[in-house]
Scaffold this motif. Structure first.
Motif, PDB file in Angstrom:
ATOM      1  N   LYS A 121       4.593  -3.878  -4.542  1.00  0.00           N
ATOM      2  CA  LYS A 121       3.989  -5.170  -4.898  1.00  0.00           C
ATOM      3  C   LYS A 121       2.506  -5.001  -5.218  1.00  0.00           C
ATOM      4  O   LYS A 121       2.012  -5.497  -6.235  1.00  0.00           O
ATOM      5  CB  LYS A 121       4.173  -6.167  -3.759  1.00  0.00           C
ATOM      6  CG  LYS A 121       3.526  -7.517  -4.020  1.00  0.00           C
ATOM      7  CD  LYS A 121       3.901  -8.535  -2.958  1.00  0.00           C
ATOM      8  CE  LYS A 121       3.366  -8.197  -1.590  1.00  0.00           C
ATOM      9  NZ  LYS A 121       3.614  -9.280  -0.610  1.00  0.00           N
ATOM     10  N   TYR A 122       1.769  -4.286  -4.376  1.00  0.00           N
ATOM     11  CA  TYR A 122       0.339  -4.095  -4.601  1.00  0.00           C
ATOM     12  C   TYR A 122       0.089  -3.173  -5.798  1.00  0.00           C
ATOM     13  O   TYR A 122      -0.880  -3.372  -6.544  1.00  0.00           O
ATOM     14  CB  TYR A 122      -0.321  -3.532  -3.341  1.00  0.00           C
ATOM     15  CG  TYR A 122       0.016  -4.307  -2.092  1.00  0.00           C
ATOM     16  CD1 TYR A 122       0.054  -5.699  -2.095  1.00  0.00           C
ATOM     17  CD2 TYR A 122       0.329  -3.654  -0.899  1.00  0.00           C
ATOM     18  CE1 TYR A 122       0.381  -6.422  -0.945  1.00  0.00           C
ATOM     19  CE2 TYR A 122       0.649  -4.364   0.248  1.00  0.00           C
ATOM     20  CZ  TYR A 122       0.691  -5.745   0.214  1.00  0.00           C
ATOM     21  OH  TYR A 122       1.017  -6.441   1.344  1.00  0.00           O
ATOM     22  N   SER A 148      -3.169   6.960  -5.650  1.00  0.00           N
ATOM     23  CA  SER A 148      -2.256   6.648  -4.548  1.00  0.00           C
ATOM     24  C   SER A 148      -2.637   5.306  -3.947  1.00  0.00           C
ATOM     25  O   SER A 148      -3.777   4.830  -4.107  1.00  0.00           O
ATOM     26  CB  SER A 148      -2.294   7.738  -3.471  1.00  0.00           C
ATOM     27  OG  SER A 148      -3.556   7.752  -2.817  1.00  0.00           O
ATOM     28  N   LEU A 149      -1.659   4.697  -3.255  1.00  0.00           N
ATOM     29  CA  LEU A 149      -1.898   3.421  -2.582  1.00  0.00           C
ATOM     30  C   LEU A 149      -1.071   3.396  -1.311  1.00  0.00           C
ATOM     31  O   LEU A 149       0.122   3.709  -1.328  1.00  0.00           O
ATOM     32  CB  LEU A 149      -1.542   2.248  -3.499  1.00  0.00           C
ATOM     33  CG  LEU A 149      -1.917   0.844  -2.999  1.00  0.00           C
ATOM     34  CD1 LEU A 149      -2.256  -0.077  -4.162  1.00  0.00           C
ATOM     35  CD2 LEU A 149      -0.794   0.221  -2.172  1.00  0.00           C
ATOM     36  N   ILE A 156      -5.071  -2.244   2.715  1.00  0.00           N
ATOM     37  CA  ILE A 156      -4.676  -1.442   1.558  1.00  0.00           C
ATOM     38  C   ILE A 156      -5.679  -0.309   1.409  1.00  0.00           C
ATOM     39  O   ILE A 156      -6.896  -0.553   1.391  1.00  0.00           O
ATOM     40  CB  ILE A 156      -4.656  -2.289   0.275  1.00  0.00           C
ATOM     41  CG1 ILE A 156      -3.503  -3.292   0.317  1.00  0.00           C
ATOM     42  CG2 ILE A 156      -4.511  -1.400  -0.954  1.00  0.00           C
ATOM     43  CD1 ILE A 156      -3.456  -4.221  -0.895  1.00  0.00           C
ATOM     44  N   GLU A 157      -5.185   0.915   1.327  1.00  0.00           N
ATOM     45  CA  GLU A 157      -6.049   2.063   1.036  1.00  0.00           C
ATOM     46  C   GLU A 157      -5.701   2.573  -0.355  1.00  0.00           C
ATOM     47  O   GLU A 157      -4.573   2.986  -0.611  1.00  0.00           O
ATOM     48  CB  GLU A 157      -5.855   3.171   2.063  1.00  0.00           C
ATOM     49  CG  GLU A 157      -6.749   4.386   1.806  1.00  0.00           C
ATOM     50  CD  GLU A 157      -6.521   5.510   2.798  1.00  0.00           C
ATOM     51  OE1 GLU A 157      -6.031   6.577   2.384  1.00  0.00           O
ATOM     52  OE2 GLU A 157      -6.819   5.301   3.991  1.00  0.00           O
ATOM     53  N   MET A 158      -6.687   2.540  -1.234  1.00  0.00           N
ATOM     54  CA  MET A 158      -6.487   2.964  -2.624  1.00  0.00           C
ATOM     55  C   MET A 158      -7.344   4.188  -2.908  1.00  0.00           C
ATOM     56  O   MET A 158      -8.517   4.245  -2.523  1.00  0.00           O
ATOM     57  CB  MET A 158      -6.891   1.845  -3.588  1.00  0.00           C
ATOM     58  CG  MET A 158      -6.129   0.548  -3.438  1.00  0.00           C
ATOM     59  SD  MET A 158      -6.811  -0.756  -4.499  1.00  0.00           S
ATOM     60  CE  MET A 158      -6.645   0.038  -6.105  1.00  0.00           C
ATOM     61  N   ASP A 159      -6.728   5.149  -3.605  1.00  0.00           N
ATOM     62  CA  ASP A 159      -7.468   6.320  -4.070  1.00  0.00           C
ATOM     63  C   ASP A 159      -7.413   6.304  -5.590  1.00  0.00           C
ATOM     64  O   ASP A 159      -6.321   6.308  -6.185  1.00  0.00           O
ATOM     65  CB  ASP A 159      -6.852   7.609  -3.515  1.00  0.00           C
ATOM     66  CG  ASP A 159      -7.686   8.836  -3.873  1.00  0.00           C
ATOM     67  OD1 ASP A 159      -8.861   8.671  -4.275  1.00  0.00           O
ATOM     68  OD2 ASP A 159      -7.161   9.961  -3.763  1.00  0.00           O
ATOM     69  N   ILE A 160      -8.584   6.251  -6.227  1.00  0.00           N
ATOM     70  CA  ILE A 160      -8.645   6.149  -7.688  1.00  0.00           C
ATOM     71  C   ILE A 160      -9.403   7.333  -8.275  1.00  0.00           C
ATOM     72  O   ILE A 160     -10.113   8.064  -7.567  1.00  0.00           O
ATOM     73  CB  ILE A 160      -9.317   4.836  -8.133  1.00  0.00           C
ATOM     74  CG1 ILE A 160     -10.783   4.816  -7.665  1.00  0.00           C
ATOM     75  CG2 ILE A 160      -8.552   3.619  -7.606  1.00  0.00           C
ATOM     76  CD1 ILE A 160     -11.613   3.689  -8.270  1.00  0.00           C
ATOM     77  N   PRO A 188      -1.501 -12.982   1.590  1.00  0.00           N
ATOM     78  CA  PRO A 188      -2.083 -13.338   2.899  1.00  0.00           C
ATOM     79  C   PRO A 188      -2.059 -12.210   3.918  1.00  0.00           C
ATOM     80  O   PRO A 188      -2.881 -12.203   4.844  1.00  0.00           O
ATOM     81  CB  PRO A 188      -1.216 -14.520   3.348  1.00  0.00           C
ATOM     82  CG  PRO A 188       0.042 -14.437   2.551  1.00  0.00           C
ATOM     83  CD  PRO A 188      -0.331 -13.823   1.250  1.00  0.00           C
ATOM     84  N   GLU A 189      -1.145 -11.249   3.780  1.00  0.00           N
ATOM     85  CA  GLU A 189      -1.061 -10.159   4.766  1.00  0.00           C
ATOM     86  C   GLU A 189      -2.157  -9.111   4.575  1.00  0.00           C
ATOM     87  O   GLU A 189      -2.410  -8.286   5.462  1.00  0.00           O
ATOM     88  CB  GLU A 189       0.314  -9.485   4.714  1.00  0.00           C
ATOM     89  CG  GLU A 189       0.602  -8.690   3.446  1.00  0.00           C
ATOM     90  CD  GLU A 189       1.138  -9.531   2.286  1.00  0.00           C
ATOM     91  OE1 GLU A 189       1.601  -8.930   1.292  1.00  0.00           O
ATOM     92  OE2 GLU A 189       1.088 -10.765   2.386  1.00  0.00           O
ATOM     93  N   VAL A 190      -2.823  -9.125   3.422  1.00  0.00           N
ATOM     94  CA  VAL A 190      -3.876  -8.142   3.149  1.00  0.00           C
ATOM     95  C   VAL A 190      -5.190  -8.660   3.720  1.00  0.00           C
ATOM     96  O   VAL A 190      -5.687  -9.718   3.315  1.00  0.00           O
ATOM     97  CB  VAL A 190      -4.010  -7.881   1.633  1.00  0.00           C
ATOM     98  CG1 VAL A 190      -5.140  -6.880   1.372  1.00  0.00           C
ATOM     99  CG2 VAL A 190      -2.690  -7.351   1.070  1.00  0.00           C
ATOM    100  N   GLN A 191      -5.753  -7.901   4.668  1.00  0.00           N
ATOM    101  CA  GLN A 191      -6.999  -8.306   5.321  1.00  0.00           C
ATOM    102  C   GLN A 191      -8.198  -7.454   4.896  1.00  0.00           C
ATOM    103  O   GLN A 191      -9.337  -7.894   5.013  1.00  0.00           O
ATOM    104  CB  GLN A 191      -6.842  -8.214   6.849  1.00  0.00           C
ATOM    105  CG  GLN A 191      -5.736  -9.104   7.404  1.00  0.00           C
ATOM    106  CD  GLN A 191      -5.998 -10.570   7.113  1.00  0.00           C
ATOM    107  OE1 GLN A 191      -7.116 -11.073   7.260  1.00  0.00           O
ATOM    108  NE2 GLN A 191      -4.945 -11.278   6.698  1.00  0.00           N
ATOM    109  N   SER A 192      -7.943  -6.256   4.406  1.00  0.00           N
ATOM    110  CA  SER A 192      -9.050  -5.380   4.002  1.00  0.00           C
ATOM    111  C   SER A 192      -8.571  -4.405   2.936  1.00  0.00           C
ATOM    112  O   SER A 192      -7.374  -4.135   2.805  1.00  0.00           O
ATOM    113  CB  SER A 192      -9.637  -4.625   5.201  1.00  0.00           C
ATOM    114  OG  SER A 192      -8.646  -3.782   5.780  1.00  0.00           O
ATOM    115  N   ILE A 193      -9.536  -3.856   2.191  1.00  0.00           N
ATOM    116  CA  ILE A 193      -9.245  -2.889   1.116  1.00  0.00           C
ATOM    117  C   ILE A 193     -10.204  -1.724   1.277  1.00  0.00           C
ATOM    118  O   ILE A 193     -11.441  -1.914   1.282  1.00  0.00           O
ATOM    119  CB  ILE A 193      -9.430  -3.521  -0.275  1.00  0.00           C
ATOM    120  CG1 ILE A 193      -8.537  -4.754  -0.432  1.00  0.00           C
ATOM    121  CG2 ILE A 193      -9.129  -2.500  -1.372  1.00  0.00           C
ATOM    122  CD1 ILE A 193      -8.863  -5.584  -1.665  1.00  0.00           C
TER     123      ILE A 193
END
Length: 221
Positions: A121-122, A148-149, A156-160, A188-193
């Motif tokens: 989804k993300y 990666s995600l 959510i941890e994203m590597d770009i 709503p479940e995502v609190q930080s990135i």
């Protein structure tokens, strides 16, 4: 006279001895029966019957070897992995943020995504952020690669990877970060990135604005 009688008696005795010798002599056996066993008499036609009995009789028993029978029932077709995955996917319409052609403001637009898990989804939301079907709305993430995600504990941890052609000015960098947080924080479940560049935390995405680690709903207002 006496001598004549004695001669006749001697001749008779000799004759008796000869006859007695001939009567006790055994008869000679046939030359072709050395063992003394009389061969059985062969009845006419017996040889042909013997040869016929020596030959193996042709089997008249039916062949009962089981043969596979063709079934008229066609096996039910198993669902393909693609159709199963498509049936399990959910669809959703989300808000995605772009900028105008003059890069003066952020503009929301609707996008449809399909996903089978939270990670997908993300990921699909970020892919929608990378492209725009409206020529008046410009994507600020189109040239940036998502390596990666991950998602866990509300983060959510994203590597770009940011190539040189993805570099923007100060206004563009600020809009890019706002577009990312507004798009992902609508869940709503995502609190930080946590945004990483090539696996590392960097102070600034493009060298103009501070990049917070992590970005939260509070510090991204």
């Amino acid at each position: 006279m006496w001598n004549k009688k004695m001669g006749i008696i001697g001749l008779a005795s000799a004759l008796l001895l000869v006859l007695a010798g001939c009567g006790g002599k055994p008869s000679a056996a046939p030359a072709n029966n050395e063992g003394g066993i009389t061969p059985p008499a062969v009845v006419s036609g017996a040889g042909e019957n013997a040869e016929a009995s020596a030959q193996p009789a042709a089997s008249t028993a039916p062949d009962i070897t089981a043969q596979p029978t063709a079934s008229n029932e066609s096996p039910s077709a198993a669902p393909s992995p693609d159709s199963t995955a498509a049936a399990e996917k959910q669809s959703n319409t989300i808000d995605v943020y772009y900028t105008d052609s003059q890069m003066m403001d952020l503009k929301p637009a609707k996008a449809d995504i399909a996903y089978g898990s939270e990670i997908e989804k993300y990921t699909e939301a970020f892919k929608a952020l990378q492209k725009s079907d409206n020529p008046d709305l410009i994507s600020l993430w189109g040239k940036i690669e998502l390596k990666s995600l991950k998602f866990g504990n509300g983060q959510i941890e994203m590597d770009i990877h940011k190539p040189a052609e993805a570099q923007l000015g100060a206004g563009g960098e600020s809009f890019a970060l706002s577009a990312l947080t507004k798009t992902l924080f609508q869940f709503p479940e995502v609190q930080s990135i946590e945004l990483l560049v090539d696996g590392e935390q960097v102070e600034s995405l493009m060298g103009h604005a501070d990049l917070l680690h992590p970005m939260t709903r509070e510090n991204s207002q």
